[in-house]
Design a protein around this motif. Sequence first.
Motif, PDB file in Angstrom:
ATOM      1  N   TRP A 182       0.806  -1.212   0.000  1.00  0.00           N
ATOM      2  CA  TRP A 182       0.000   0.000   0.000  1.00  0.00           C
ATOM      3  C   TRP A 182       0.843   1.268   0.000  1.00  0.00           C
ATOM      4  O   TRP A 182       1.910   1.334   0.610  1.00  0.00           O
ATOM      5  CB  TRP A 182      -0.891   0.033   1.233  1.00  0.00           C
ATOM      6  CG  TRP A 182      -1.909  -1.073   1.266  1.00  0.00           C
ATOM      7  CD1 TRP A 182      -2.256  -1.909   0.251  1.00  0.00           C
ATOM      8  CD2 TRP A 182      -2.695  -1.457   2.389  1.00  0.00           C
ATOM      9  NE1 TRP A 182      -3.223  -2.793   0.658  1.00  0.00           N
ATOM     10  CE2 TRP A 182      -3.523  -2.541   1.969  1.00  0.00           C
ATOM     11  CE3 TRP A 182      -2.811  -1.004   3.701  1.00  0.00           C
ATOM     12  CZ2 TRP A 182      -4.427  -3.169   2.818  1.00  0.00           C
ATOM     13  CZ3 TRP A 182      -3.722  -1.620   4.556  1.00  0.00           C
ATOM     14  CH2 TRP A 182      -4.522  -2.683   4.119  1.00  0.00           C
ATOM     15  N   VAL A 183       0.332   2.286  -0.694  1.00  0.00           N
ATOM     16  CA  VAL A 183       0.906   3.632  -0.658  1.00  0.00           C
ATOM     17  C   VAL A 183      -0.055   4.520   0.127  1.00  0.00           C
ATOM     18  O   VAL A 183      -1.217   4.682  -0.260  1.00  0.00           O
ATOM     19  CB  VAL A 183       1.137   4.187  -2.070  1.00  0.00           C
ATOM     20  CG1 VAL A 183       1.499   5.661  -2.017  1.00  0.00           C
ATOM     21  CG2 VAL A 183       2.217   3.394  -2.787  1.00  0.00           C
ATOM     22  N   ASP A 184       0.410   5.055   1.246  1.00  0.00           N
ATOM     23  CA  ASP A 184      -0.445   5.831   2.142  1.00  0.00           C
ATOM     24  C   ASP A 184      -0.170   7.331   2.108  1.00  0.00           C
ATOM     25  O   ASP A 184      -0.990   8.111   2.600  1.00  0.00           O
ATOM     26  CB  ASP A 184      -0.259   5.349   3.585  1.00  0.00           C
ATOM     27  CG  ASP A 184      -0.791   3.936   3.782  1.00  0.00           C
ATOM     28  OD1 ASP A 184      -1.974   3.713   3.506  1.00  0.00           O
ATOM     29  OD2 ASP A 184      -0.014   3.058   4.187  1.00  0.00           O
ATOM     30  N   ALA A 185       0.986   7.739   1.576  1.00  0.00           N
ATOM     31  CA  ALA A 185       1.345   9.165   1.585  1.00  0.00           C
ATOM     32  C   ALA A 185       2.138   9.497   0.339  1.00  0.00           C
ATOM     33  O   ALA A 185       2.956   8.693  -0.127  1.00  0.00           O
ATOM     34  CB  ALA A 185       2.153   9.493   2.835  1.00  0.00           C
ATOM     35  N   ILE A 186       1.893  10.680  -0.197  1.00  0.00           N
ATOM     36  CA  ILE A 186       2.603  11.176  -1.379  1.00  0.00           C
ATOM     37  C   ILE A 186       2.925  12.646  -1.153  1.00  0.00           C
ATOM     38  O   ILE A 186       2.061  13.414  -0.712  1.00  0.00           O
ATOM     39  CB  ILE A 186       1.748  11.043  -2.665  1.00  0.00           C
ATOM     40  CG1 ILE A 186       1.309   9.583  -2.887  1.00  0.00           C
ATOM     41  CG2 ILE A 186       2.508  11.549  -3.877  1.00  0.00           C
ATOM     42  CD1 ILE A 186       0.330   9.421  -4.035  1.00  0.00           C
ATOM     43  N   ALA A 187       4.153  13.039  -1.480  1.00  0.00           N
ATOM     44  CA  ALA A 187       4.553  14.449  -1.395  1.00  0.00           C
ATOM     45  C   ALA A 187       5.385  14.781  -2.628  1.00  0.00           C
ATOM     46  O   ALA A 187       6.288  14.021  -3.003  1.00  0.00           O
ATOM     47  CB  ALA A 187       5.347  14.714  -0.122  1.00  0.00           C
ATOM     48  N   VAL A 188       5.106  15.918  -3.249  1.00  0.00           N
ATOM     49  CA  VAL A 188       5.801  16.323  -4.474  1.00  0.00           C
ATOM     50  C   VAL A 188       6.815  17.408  -4.139  1.00  0.00           C
ATOM     51  O   VAL A 188       6.462  18.452  -3.579  1.00  0.00           O
ATOM     52  CB  VAL A 188       4.809  16.836  -5.531  1.00  0.00           C
ATOM     53  CG1 VAL A 188       5.549  17.209  -6.811  1.00  0.00           C
ATOM     54  CG2 VAL A 188       3.738  15.786  -5.814  1.00  0.00           C
ATOM     55  N   GLN A 189       8.065  17.161  -4.475  1.00  0.00           N
ATOM     56  CA  GLN A 189       9.135  18.143  -4.232  1.00  0.00           C
ATOM     57  C   GLN A 189       9.055  19.277  -5.248  1.00  0.00           C
ATOM     58  O   GLN A 189       8.492  19.119  -6.341  1.00  0.00           O
ATOM     59  CB  GLN A 189      10.500  17.457  -4.304  1.00  0.00           C
ATOM     60  CG  GLN A 189      10.733  16.432  -3.232  1.00  0.00           C
ATOM     61  CD  GLN A 189      12.144  15.841  -3.264  1.00  0.00           C
ATOM     62  OE1 GLN A 189      12.547  15.154  -2.357  1.00  0.00           O
ATOM     63  NE2 GLN A 189      12.904  16.129  -4.321  1.00  0.00           N
ATOM     64  N   PRO A 190       9.671  20.415  -4.942  1.00  0.00           N
ATOM     65  CA  PRO A 190       9.675  21.533  -5.897  1.00  0.00           C
ATOM     66  C   PRO A 190      10.327  21.171  -7.234  1.00  0.00           C
ATOM     67  O   PRO A 190       9.976  21.751  -8.266  1.00  0.00           O
ATOM     68  CB  PRO A 190      10.479  22.615  -5.162  1.00  0.00           C
ATOM     69  CG  PRO A 190      10.278  22.309  -3.714  1.00  0.00           C
ATOM     70  CD  PRO A 190      10.236  20.812  -3.630  1.00  0.00           C
ATOM     71  N   ASP A 191      11.268  20.207  -7.243  1.00  0.00           N
ATOM     72  CA  ASP A 191      11.912  19.814  -8.493  1.00  0.00           C
ATOM     73  C   ASP A 191      11.107  18.773  -9.267  1.00  0.00           C
ATOM     74  O   ASP A 191      11.564  18.260 -10.290  1.00  0.00           O
ATOM     75  CB  ASP A 191      13.323  19.284  -8.225  1.00  0.00           C
ATOM     76  CG  ASP A 191      13.340  18.044  -7.339  1.00  0.00           C
ATOM     77  OD1 ASP A 191      12.253  17.563  -6.946  1.00  0.00           O
ATOM     78  OD2 ASP A 191      14.449  17.549  -7.029  1.00  0.00           O
ATOM     79  N   GLY A 192       9.918  18.451  -8.787  1.00  0.00           N
ATOM     80  CA  GLY A 192       9.051  17.509  -9.486  1.00  0.00           C
ATOM     81  C   GLY A 192       9.203  16.072  -9.052  1.00  0.00           C
ATOM     82  O   GLY A 192       8.400  15.217  -9.442  1.00  0.00           O
ATOM     83  N   LYS A 193      10.237  15.766  -8.261  1.00  0.00           N
ATOM     84  CA  LYS A 193      10.392  14.402  -7.762  1.00  0.00           C
ATOM     85  C   LYS A 193       9.306  14.102  -6.724  1.00  0.00           C
ATOM     86  O   LYS A 193       8.763  15.012  -6.083  1.00  0.00           O
ATOM     87  CB  LYS A 193      11.780  14.202  -7.184  1.00  0.00           C
ATOM     88  CG  LYS A 193      12.877  14.234  -8.270  1.00  0.00           C
ATOM     89  CD  LYS A 193      14.259  13.950  -7.681  1.00  0.00           C
ATOM     90  CE  LYS A 193      15.316  13.927  -8.784  1.00  0.00           C
ATOM     91  NZ  LYS A 193      16.674  13.616  -8.255  1.00  0.00           N
ATOM     92  N   ILE A 194       9.023  12.828  -6.554  1.00  0.00           N
ATOM     93  CA  ILE A 194       7.848  12.409  -5.782  1.00  0.00           C
ATOM     94  C   ILE A 194       8.297  11.479  -4.658  1.00  0.00           C
ATOM     95  O   ILE A 194       8.878  10.417  -4.906  1.00  0.00           O
ATOM     96  CB  ILE A 194       6.848  11.676  -6.706  1.00  0.00           C
ATOM     97  CG1 ILE A 194       6.449  12.566  -7.883  1.00  0.00           C
ATOM     98  CG2 ILE A 194       5.627  11.226  -5.915  1.00  0.00           C
ATOM     99  CD1 ILE A 194       5.983  11.803  -9.103  1.00  0.00           C
ATOM    100  N   VAL A 195       8.003  11.862  -3.415  1.00  0.00           N
ATOM    101  CA  VAL A 195       8.300  11.023  -2.259  1.00  0.00           C
ATOM    102  C   VAL A 195       7.025  10.273  -1.891  1.00  0.00           C
ATOM    103  O   VAL A 195       5.942  10.862  -1.815  1.00  0.00           O
ATOM    104  CB  VAL A 195       8.784  11.867  -1.073  1.00  0.00           C
ATOM    105  CG1 VAL A 195       9.161  10.965   0.105  1.00  0.00           C
ATOM    106  CG2 VAL A 195       9.980  12.722  -1.487  1.00  0.00           C
ATOM    107  N   VAL A 196       7.165   8.945  -1.676  1.00  0.00           N
ATOM    108  CA  VAL A 196       6.009   8.131  -1.331  1.00  0.00           C
ATOM    109  C   VAL A 196       6.296   7.334  -0.068  1.00  0.00           C
ATOM    110  O   VAL A 196       7.438   6.922   0.186  1.00  0.00           O
ATOM    111  CB  VAL A 196       5.599   7.182  -2.486  1.00  0.00           C
ATOM    112  CG1 VAL A 196       5.144   7.981  -3.687  1.00  0.00           C
ATOM    113  CG2 VAL A 196       6.728   6.258  -2.867  1.00  0.00           C
TER     114      VAL A 196
END
Length: 857
Positions: free
Chosen positions: A139-153
């Motif tokens: 499961w993926v419960d959290a997503i955050a988008v960095q200013p450079d467009g990269k995606i932390v999950v």
Amino acid sequence: MKIKIVKMLLACVAFACGAVTFAAMPGSNDGFDPNAGGAVRALAVQADGKIILGGDFTAVGGAVFTRIARINADGTTDTTFAAAEVDDSVVAVAIQTDGKILIGGRFNHTGGAVHNYIARLNTDGSIDPEFLGTGANGWVDAIAVQPDGKIVVGGSFSSINGKESHKIARLQANGLVDNSFDGVPGADRSVFALALQPDGKIIAAGEYTGYDGEAHNRIVRLNASGSLDGSFVDNIGPSSNITALKLQADGKILLGGYFQYYNGGPIGRVVRLNPNGSLDTTFNAGDGADDYINAIETQPDGRILVVGSFMNFDGTIRSRIARLELTGALDATFIDTQTSDTICAVALQPDGKIVIGGDFTAVGGAGRNHIARLNADGSPDTTFFAYYYNPLIAGEGFQPHAAVVRPDGRIILAGDNFATDTDDKWQHVRIVNADGSYAGAVQFPLPNLRIPNMMFVNAVALYPDGRMLVAGKFLMVQGVQRYGIARLRPDFSVDITFYAEMLDTNIVSAMAIQPDGKILIGGSFDYVGIYYRHNIARLNTDGSLDATFDPGDGADYPVNSFSIQPDGKIFVGGSFTRYHNEFHSHLVRVNPDGSPDNSFWIYSGPDGQVNSIILLPGGKVLVGGMFTTFNGMPRNHVARLNANGSHDLTFGTSQIYDREPNGRVESMALQADGKIMIGGNFLDYNRSGRNYIARLNEDGSVDAAFNNSNFQDAIRGITVQPDGKIIAGGMLNYWYDEVAMRLANPTAARQELSVSNDGNSVTWKLGGSFPWPFRVLFEESADGENWNELGWGTVENGVGYRISGLASPIARNHYVRATAWTACGMYNASTSIYRSVLWNGQPEPPFTGAVNWVNYE
């Protein structure tokens, strides 16, 4: 296999009333009410104010949206968002700077393609094929988008796109793994929440107790490379899971969750840390929340919103939402808004209003299915986006008998006393824009100084192509002589190809368009042309008399209502006691040729007028009117008959002196779940006070979940919209003495249109408060503009309509459409039409067809 609905069209809504105003009254439960058909787990507000919803729902606003949807800022469904179908829960939503939408959750497929637990959608809701990779293995419960467009999950996965990464990972903007981020060994249990600091560091919180092989209790801060930031102080940390994480503008960190202790000291499930991770002792929430906190949001003024499962905060009643001062103290100016169940998500609109989503079905005593909006003080947002129709504009009072919404969003009002100030061209049909502003009128001139108030339009019925029939008592339409019935083109000019030879004294009170286009008319008249037709007749498609329908001596008193069976037999109701020179008390079923069908025998029947007839999916018949006995037994104003006409004694109370409404029923509407809306002139139903409107369960008992006591006078017409909202109109004595109101429904509306794998059948499932149609036509199209009929649907196990055994199976990359007819208004004499359209293919192309959306306001 389920194929998602990509468009839904409300072609018209009709009701009868003596009303000039659409308005919300206290307790009307209307306003911002998207009506999600299941829990809302995630919210995100776009820059344009539109709101992305994720969750467990399969419908929003009556249209199918499977677990992802977008609504406009006013709460109406955004019909430009053709969301891909998601096969399981969406619990995380993040919007990129380019407007694309990242979703995470429990799903494995999106839009019919494999997307394991994470996917990206284009701005129109379609799958973004440029987002690469196979997804996660958990499961993926959290997503955050960095200013450079990269995606932390974050989530419960141990690998993503085939690369080992424990519970946290970073993706490149194209979805592939960012190898510069090291997520091994990572967290030993799930990551539920993420926050990005301006310096590029990442805060991760959840249920883990170890990170990178070290003891770290549910919260860590990582460097941009994914390594642990040793300068972040986590001490003992919380005693249980962190589910909410929010950075303040000053860099301090708000945490919420299940924990009741932090660093060994008692904490009521919310705490604030300094930027270095140490406990902020200036933040004191007292005893805090008495149950879980699921989400935290900060307002521009710094005050803090917390939502969850709690019922008290710091010893003060706060039902699942509270606002805190910067110090952590409860903000007493934010009122307690009672919410019926858990709030899972919270988001702020640009105007400061607060959107909440969760498991609830009511907020502040108003029905709100899983999503609601609060004003800045926490009260329910009951703004009703409707407008006042001033009768003085017309020079006289306005008493509409029907309101119909066209596909272009304009509203057709039909009734009487709609005069102009300068001439005698009475406007019994008036057109207003969707915002209520005047857009024009259909003129009904009064030759020979006829008495104005003796002229009116009783009913309106739309054709699928935009034409409409109007019926009542009138002499001319747009300067063209027409008595009692006329057909108008979509531009409201008279269709001169349609002409019925009626007399100038004729009144047409009821009409119904058959599947073959022929038109049943009932009312008070003796002739059609030179042919004797007493109060009932059938017209050909051009308005000429259909001589194949011969009612003999007809009905001895006026006919008020019709209901047509699929086999062509017709129920006729009214104030008559004889039909075809035989005894038939106020209700009869006739064969397609007009002769009485004596296989349907009701014996002595009702002792008074029948106003409304509804054919139920199982073949039983519901009737409403002015009777107080049925077959000699007490039965007040509403009854159910078996398919053979016998009285169904299982419907209603068994107490002889405690039966049904204590006044007449003038209109009824059937929901897909079998519940029945009734309106009329009553104040009580089975000794449960009900002012002029009630909802009944399938067995005829009153539905305690629906109780509106705001009406002060009789309701003439009632309609259930495809989103489940209820239109009621009549002599309600609020504004200008007559008004129409819209009520929210405590039950969500659900529908789902699908094509079988082999393309040989189409099924339209209907549920909840979705209005039950008496007729459904299925069609297909290769381009969304030119439609070919597949045929009429048959009732599918009482849960919808289906067509099977298609000679030409539905091809992939084709559109499929369902068009439904529903009777409504005074005596159920007006007809609503609405549609659902799906695209049977992947990937989905842009929809360029002629079908337009109309959002009913």
